[in-house]
Write a protein that holds these residues in place. Structure first.
Motif, PDB file in Angstrom:
ATOM      1  N   ILE A  41      49.465  72.400  56.775  1.00  0.00           N
ATOM      2  CA  ILE A  41      50.096  72.603  55.465  1.00  0.00           C
ATOM      3  C   ILE A  41      51.572  72.226  55.594  1.00  0.00           C
ATOM      4  O   ILE A  41      52.120  72.233  56.703  1.00  0.00           O
ATOM      5  CB  ILE A  41      49.944  74.052  54.949  1.00  0.00           C
TER       6      ILE A  41
ATOM      7  N   GLU B 272      40.960  72.069  44.766  1.00  0.00           N
ATOM      8  CA  GLU B 272      41.157  72.920  45.940  1.00  0.00           C
ATOM      9  C   GLU B 272      39.896  73.730  46.259  1.00  0.00           C
ATOM     10  O   GLU B 272      39.719  74.208  47.368  1.00  0.00           O
ATOM     11  CB  GLU B 272      42.354  73.853  45.651  1.00  0.00           C
ATOM     12  N   GLY B 273      39.015  73.859  45.269  1.00  0.00           N
ATOM     13  CA  GLY B 273      37.874  74.756  45.438  1.00  0.00           C
ATOM     14  C   GLY B 273      36.560  74.087  45.800  1.00  0.00           C
ATOM     15  O   GLY B 273      35.523  74.754  45.799  1.00  0.00           O
TER      16      GLY B 273
ATOM     17  N   TYR C 166      52.917  66.473  48.898  1.00  0.00           N
ATOM     18  CA  TYR C 166      52.046  67.100  47.893  1.00  0.00           C
ATOM     19  C   TYR C 166      52.255  66.472  46.514  1.00  0.00           C
ATOM     20  O   TYR C 166      51.446  66.650  45.617  1.00  0.00           O
ATOM     21  CB  TYR C 166      52.321  68.610  47.780  1.00  0.00           C
TER      22      TYR C 166
ATOM     23  N   PHE D 203      36.736  84.375  47.028  1.00  0.00           N
ATOM     24  CA  PHE D 203      35.738  83.547  46.348  1.00  0.00           C
ATOM     25  C   PHE D 203      35.044  82.654  47.387  1.00  0.00           C
ATOM     26  O   PHE D 203      33.818  82.567  47.458  1.00  0.00           O
ATOM     27  CB  PHE D 203      36.455  82.693  45.293  1.00  0.00           C
TER      28      PHE D 203
ATOM     29  N   ARG E  71      52.119  82.732  49.463  1.00  0.00           N
ATOM     30  CA  ARG E  71      51.497  81.479  49.003  1.00  0.00           C
ATOM     31  C   ARG E  71      50.168  81.233  49.713  1.00  0.00           C
ATOM     32  O   ARG E  71      49.754  80.094  49.911  1.00  0.00           O
ATOM     33  CB  ARG E  71      52.430  80.296  49.241  1.00  0.00           C
TER      34      ARG E  71
ATOM     35  N   TRP F 288      55.807  79.039  39.364  1.00  0.00           N
ATOM     36  CA  TRP F 288      54.701  79.353  40.275  1.00  0.00           C
ATOM     37  C   TRP F 288      54.436  80.879  40.282  1.00  0.00           C
ATOM     38  O   TRP F 288      53.294  81.311  40.167  1.00  0.00           O
ATOM     39  CB  TRP F 288      55.000  78.863  41.698  1.00  0.00           C
TER      40      TRP F 288
ATOM     41  N   LEU G 114      48.947  75.480  40.362  1.00  0.00           N
ATOM     42  CA  LEU G 114      49.432  76.477  41.328  1.00  0.00           C
ATOM     43  C   LEU G 114      49.715  75.916  42.721  1.00  0.00           C
ATOM     44  O   LEU G 114      50.650  76.332  43.386  1.00  0.00           O
ATOM     45  CB  LEU G 114      48.380  77.593  41.433  1.00  0.00           C
TER      46      LEU G 114
ATOM     47  N   THR H 138      37.350  71.987  50.315  1.00  0.00           N
ATOM     48  CA  THR H 138      37.621  72.993  51.353  1.00  0.00           C
ATOM     49  C   THR H 138      36.332  73.713  51.761  1.00  0.00           C
ATOM     50  O   THR H 138      36.010  73.811  52.945  1.00  0.00           O
ATOM     51  CB  THR H 138      38.611  74.040  50.816  1.00  0.00           C
TER      52      THR H 138
ATOM     53  N   CYS I 249      45.957  81.423  50.193  1.00  0.00           N
ATOM     54  CA  CYS I 249      44.920  80.879  49.311  1.00  0.00           C
ATOM     55  C   CYS I 249      44.476  81.952  48.318  1.00  0.00           C
ATOM     56  O   CYS I 249      43.968  83.002  48.697  1.00  0.00           O
ATOM     57  CB  CYS I 249      43.735  80.427  50.154  1.00  0.00           C
TER      58      CYS I 249
ATOM     59  N   LYS J 208      56.439  73.419  48.440  1.00  0.00           N
ATOM     60  CA  LYS J 208      55.549  72.518  49.187  1.00  0.00           C
ATOM     61  C   LYS J 208      56.276  71.231  49.559  1.00  0.00           C
ATOM     62  O   LYS J 208      57.195  70.805  48.854  1.00  0.00           O
ATOM     63  CB  LYS J 208      54.311  72.195  48.341  1.00  0.00           C
TER      64      LYS J 208
ATOM     65  N   ARG K 293      51.000  82.525  39.346  1.00  0.00           N
ATOM     66  CA  ARG K 293      50.251  83.192  40.433  1.00  0.00           C
ATOM     67  C   ARG K 293      49.829  84.589  39.952  1.00  0.00           C
ATOM     68  O   ARG K 293      48.714  85.034  40.182  1.00  0.00           O
ATOM     69  CB  ARG K 293      51.150  83.280  41.677  1.00  0.00           C
TER      70      ARG K 293
ATOM     71  N   VAL L 193      41.539  73.479  56.173  1.00  0.00           N
ATOM     72  CA  VAL L 193      42.865  72.925  55.865  1.00  0.00           C
ATOM     73  C   VAL L 193      43.650  72.946  57.184  1.00  0.00           C
ATOM     74  O   VAL L 193      44.232  73.955  57.552  1.00  0.00           O
ATOM     75  CB  VAL L 193      43.580  73.763  54.780  1.00  0.00           C
TER      76      VAL L 193
ATOM     77  N   PRO M 153      43.618  80.342  58.505  1.00  0.00           N
ATOM     78  CA  PRO M 153      42.896  79.251  57.840  1.00  0.00           C
ATOM     79  C   PRO M 153      43.150  79.226  56.332  1.00  0.00           C
ATOM     80  O   PRO M 153      43.015  78.181  55.692  1.00  0.00           O
ATOM     81  CB  PRO M 153      41.426  79.571  58.125  1.00  0.00           C
ATOM     82  N   PHE M 154      43.510  80.387  55.775  1.00  0.00           N
ATOM     83  CA  PHE M 154      43.808  80.441  54.341  1.00  0.00           C
ATOM     84  C   PHE M 154      45.320  80.552  54.118  1.00  0.00           C
ATOM     85  O   PHE M 154      45.757  81.055  53.095  1.00  0.00           O
ATOM     86  CB  PHE M 154      43.092  81.634  53.699  1.00  0.00           C
ATOM     87  N   SER M 155      46.098  80.108  55.109  1.00  0.00           N
ATOM     88  CA  SER M 155      47.537  80.323  55.115  1.00  0.00           C
ATOM     89  C   SER M 155      47.795  81.840  55.097  1.00  0.00           C
ATOM     90  O   SER M 155      46.887  82.623  55.407  1.00  0.00           O
ATOM     91  CB  SER M 155      48.197  79.598  53.936  1.00  0.00           C
TER      92      SER M 155
HETATM   93  C1  HEM Z   1      37.115  77.518  52.930  1.00  0.00           C
HETATM   94  C2  HEM Z   1      37.709  77.417  51.780  1.00  0.00           C
HETATM   95  C3  HEM Z   1      39.194  77.375  51.573  1.00  0.00           C
HETATM   96  C4  HEM Z   1      40.204  77.243  52.485  1.00  0.00           C
HETATM   97  C5  HEM Z   1      40.096  77.122  53.989  1.00  0.00           C
HETATM   98  C6  HEM Z   1      41.446  77.253  51.741  1.00  0.00           C
HETATM   99  C7  HEM Z   1      42.694  77.168  52.327  1.00  0.00           C
HETATM  100  C8  HEM Z   1      43.876  77.194  51.618  1.00  0.00           C
HETATM  101  C9  HEM Z   1      45.170  77.077  52.216  1.00  0.00           C
HETATM  102  C10 HEM Z   1      45.455  76.886  53.703  1.00  0.00           C
HETATM  103  C11 HEM Z   1      46.081  77.153  51.214  1.00  0.00           C
HETATM  104  C12 HEM Z   1      47.591  77.022  51.351  1.00  0.00           C
HETATM  105  C13 HEM Z   1      47.925  75.596  51.040  1.00  0.00           C
HETATM  106  C14 HEM Z   1      49.357  75.257  51.256  1.00  0.00           C
HETATM  107  O1  HEM Z   1      50.188  76.110  51.586  1.00  0.00           O
HETATM  108  O2  HEM Z   1      49.663  74.094  51.083  1.00  0.00           O
HETATM  109  C15 HEM Z   1      45.365  77.310  49.978  1.00  0.00           C
HETATM  110  C16 HEM Z   1      45.950  77.430  48.743  1.00  0.00           C
HETATM  111  C17 HEM Z   1      45.247  77.500  47.564  1.00  0.00           C
HETATM  112  N1  HEM Z   1      43.884  77.584  47.414  1.00  0.00           N
HETATM  113 FE1  HEM Z   1      42.531  77.593  48.912  1.00  0.00          FE
HETATM  114  N2  HEM Z   1      41.159  77.367  50.411  1.00  0.00           N
HETATM  115  C18 HEM Z   1      39.810  77.469  50.263  1.00  0.00           C
HETATM  116  C19 HEM Z   1      39.121  77.628  49.081  1.00  0.00           C
HETATM  117  C20 HEM Z   1      39.686  77.749  47.836  1.00  0.00           C
HETATM  118  C21 HEM Z   1      38.965  77.961  46.615  1.00  0.00           C
HETATM  119  C22 HEM Z   1      37.452  78.134  46.531  1.00  0.00           C
HETATM  120  C23 HEM Z   1      39.883  77.968  45.602  1.00  0.00           C
HETATM  121  C24 HEM Z   1      39.669  78.148  44.123  1.00  0.00           C
HETATM  122  C25 HEM Z   1      38.598  78.581  43.553  1.00  0.00           C
HETATM  123  C26 HEM Z   1      41.176  77.770  46.192  1.00  0.00           C
HETATM  124  C27 HEM Z   1      42.356  77.694  45.497  1.00  0.00           C
HETATM  125  C28 HEM Z   1      43.595  77.604  46.073  1.00  0.00           C
HETATM  126  C29 HEM Z   1      44.826  77.535  45.312  1.00  0.00           C
HETATM  127  C30 HEM Z   1      44.949  77.506  43.791  1.00  0.00           C
HETATM  128  C31 HEM Z   1      45.866  77.483  46.244  1.00  0.00           C
HETATM  129  C32 HEM Z   1      47.360  77.455  45.955  1.00  0.00           C
HETATM  130  C33 HEM Z   1      47.861  78.893  45.987  1.00  0.00           C
HETATM  131  C34 HEM Z   1      49.355  79.033  45.779  1.00  0.00           C
HETATM  132  O3  HEM Z   1      50.116  78.178  46.223  1.00  0.00           O
HETATM  133  O4  HEM Z   1      49.752  80.049  45.191  1.00  0.00           O
HETATM  134  N3  HEM Z   1      41.018  77.647  47.551  1.00  0.00           N
HETATM  135  N4  HEM Z   1      44.010  77.330  50.257  1.00  0.00           N
END
Ligand code: HEM
Length: 466
Positions: free
Chosen positions: A345, A275-276, A84, A417, A410, A103, A95, A279, A412, A80, A107, A342, A404-406
């Motif tokens: 990133i 993060e949870g 960050y 959930f 890596r 990591w 994480l 978002t 989300c 990252k 993970r 998000v 949107p979730f990458s």
């Molecule tokens: C609409 C809801 C969500 C969106 C749009 C979202 C989006 C993202 C994105 C874009 C990343 C990548 C971040 C990066 O590369 O810097 C990420 C990573 C992550 N998200 Fe989400 N997220 C959401 C909900 C959640 C929820 C509910 C949780 C936990 C319960 C969560 C836990 C994480 C974690 C722990 C990471 C890091 C994963 C890693 O690097 O291995 N996220 N999320």
């Protein structure tokens, strides 16, 4: 050397001494400034902080599909970016910000906590906490407007606390207000540090008032997580029961397999709390905002609910019901295309990397502008239009055009959930209320913080359905 290599990417005109500081330090101007750069100078541009010949920082900003595919889909750029690090005081080596073998190991362990069978157990929490939100929204029935973002954020905080720690926070009912205040303070400080030239450095941050605010906020946040962990550890029973929070699962792994230390567990739980909630709150609020403008689409969402539950506004919703909400899913996806929770990133190269005939040197920060990518016409014709149908037959030839979730390793970890939670909450609201645009129509003023927000709130009008 860094400067020469990056000069292959165009640099939009900036102040000779300060570079592009003014374009990227105001959260409300980032979208328009970066979109302008990308439109006029190229899909990937360099931006600079500091003087032309001796910049403090140079970074690449991209909406280039091939760059997204290369970086997110590959294994070379997993670390990252430097901003960050401001999360580290809060999330430790959780994480979101950890890297390397640490990591990878975490993970793998945490992936177990997001297994379908675990997620199914959380639906009861989504539903009961969502019911409290409905009760709160009823007070706004027929009022000219309600800022849903504020109320939804409390709801998602309650949900994440109960699912992550198995403890009720009850912030929707006015309890634990110091915890909420501390979360808000930390989110603000982290983003302000990432964007402020002065507070970027520890030595100047330590002299600021925010350093002391952060200190007391962290005392409350870490104190809360630790007290929950301690109370659970003292019970020492780590049998698999039916309803387990993420924390219970992690304590079980720690107890049975000795894979995680207690402070590592705390960092992961704090990461989920951060993060949870913001978002999902951003996501739910923008979905309501979009639906308010679109009576036809809203009617289709309602009809889908009626097919599943008839006229019952408060049915017992199951995992399979949520899976069956296909049209709602398209609405959520289309909202996340236009308003990605998000929106950017960042990654950092840890070695020289060759991409598309260009050498990107070690220690280059790269900003992936998801917001801009999602509005590119070649992937999404009529990009400004809200068309949920696009997701009924999205061209899978470009898997990295919608992220949107990458994406990649890596991505989300919480995306399934999040989708279940959002479907549960939105479907409940649509069954109970007609969502209408306010008069005059509320125009959101987008702000790129850790998540996408609107500085003037996200307002709609609600009318209780009979
Ligand atoms: C609409 C809801 C969500 C969106 C749009 C979202 C989006 C993202 C994105 C874009 C990343 C990548 C971040 C990066 O590369 O810097 C990420 C990573 C992550 N998200 Fe989400 N997220 C959401 C909900 C959640 C929820 C509910 C949780 C936990 C319960 C969560 C836990 C994480 C974690 C722990 C990471 C890091 C994963 C890693 O690097 O291995 N996220 N999320």
């Amino acid at each position: 050397q860094n400067q020469n290599a990056l000069s292959k990417f165009p640099e939009p005109p900036g102040n000779p001494l300060l570079g592009h500081v003014s374009a990227i330090t105001s959260t409300t101007r980032i979208i328009s400034n970066v979109s302008h750069y990308i439109e006029n100078y190229g899909k990937t541009v360099t931006i600079r902080i500091g003087p032309l010949f001796f910049p403090v920082l140079r970074a690449l900003v991209t909406t280039d599909y091939k760059f997204f595919e290369f970086a997110l889909g590959g294994s070379k750029i997993l670390t990252k970016s430097e901003n960050y690090q401001f999360l580290r005081d809060w999330l430790g080596n959780g994480l979101l910000i950890s890297d390397g073998d640490y990591w990878k190991r975490h993970r793998k362990i945490l992936t177990r906590a997001f297994h379908t069978e675990v997620l199914k157990e959380f639906i009861g929490v989504f539903e009961s906490v969502g019911d409290v939100l409905i009760k709160k929204l009823e007070k706004y029935d027929g009022k000219p407007s309600v800022d849903v973002h504020r109320l939804v954020t409390l709801c998602t905080l309650d949900i994440i606390c109960e699912t992550a720690m198995g403890t009720k926070l009850n912030v929707q009912s006015g309890e634990n207000s110091r915890y909420v205040e501390s979360v808000h303070q930390m989110c603000r400080i982290v983003i302000e540090r990432a964007l402020s030239f002065i507070r970027f450095f520890n030595c100047t941050f330590w002299l600021s008032k925010d350093y002391y605010i952060q200190k007391s906020a962290l005392k409350i946040l870490h104190g809360f997580t630790l007290s929950v962990i301690d109370s659970k550890r003292n019970k020492t029973v780590h049998k698999e029961t039916k309803k387990m929070a993420f924390l219970d699962l992690l304590l079980k792994v720690s107890h049975d397999e000795n894979l995680l230390k207690i402070d590592e567990i705390q960092e992961e739980v704090d990461t989920f709390m951060f993060e949870g909630h913001d978002t999902t709150a951003s996501g739910i609020s923008f979905i309501l905002y979009c639906l308010a403008d679109l009576p036809e689409e809203q009617e289709k969402v309602l009809q889908e609910q009626k097919e599943l539950f008839g006229d019952d506004k408060n049915p017992r919703v199951t995992y399979s019901d949520l899976q069956d909400m296909k049209y709602l899913e398209c609405v959520i996806k289309e909202t996340f295309r236009l308003y990605p929770p998000v929106p950017v990133i960042g990654r950092l190269t840890t070695e020289d990397v060759k991409f598309d005939d260009c050498l990107i040197p070690k220690n280059t920060n790269i900003v992936f502008f998801i917001y801009g990518l999602h509005r590119r016409e070649e992937f999404f014709p009529e990009p400004e239009k809200f068309k949920p149908e696009r997701f009924q037959n999205l061209d899978s030839a470009f898997p990295y055009a919608y992220v949107p979730f990458s994406a990649g390793s890596r991505n989300c970890i919480g995306q399934r959930f999040a989708m279940l939670e959002i479907k549960s909450v939105i479907s409940k609201i649509v069954r109970n209320f007609e969502i209408k645009a306010t008069f005059p129509r509320h125009e959101v003023q987008l702000s790129v913080e850790a998540v996408l927000k609107s500085v003037n709130g996200i307002k709609v009008e609600l009318k209780k359905r009979n």
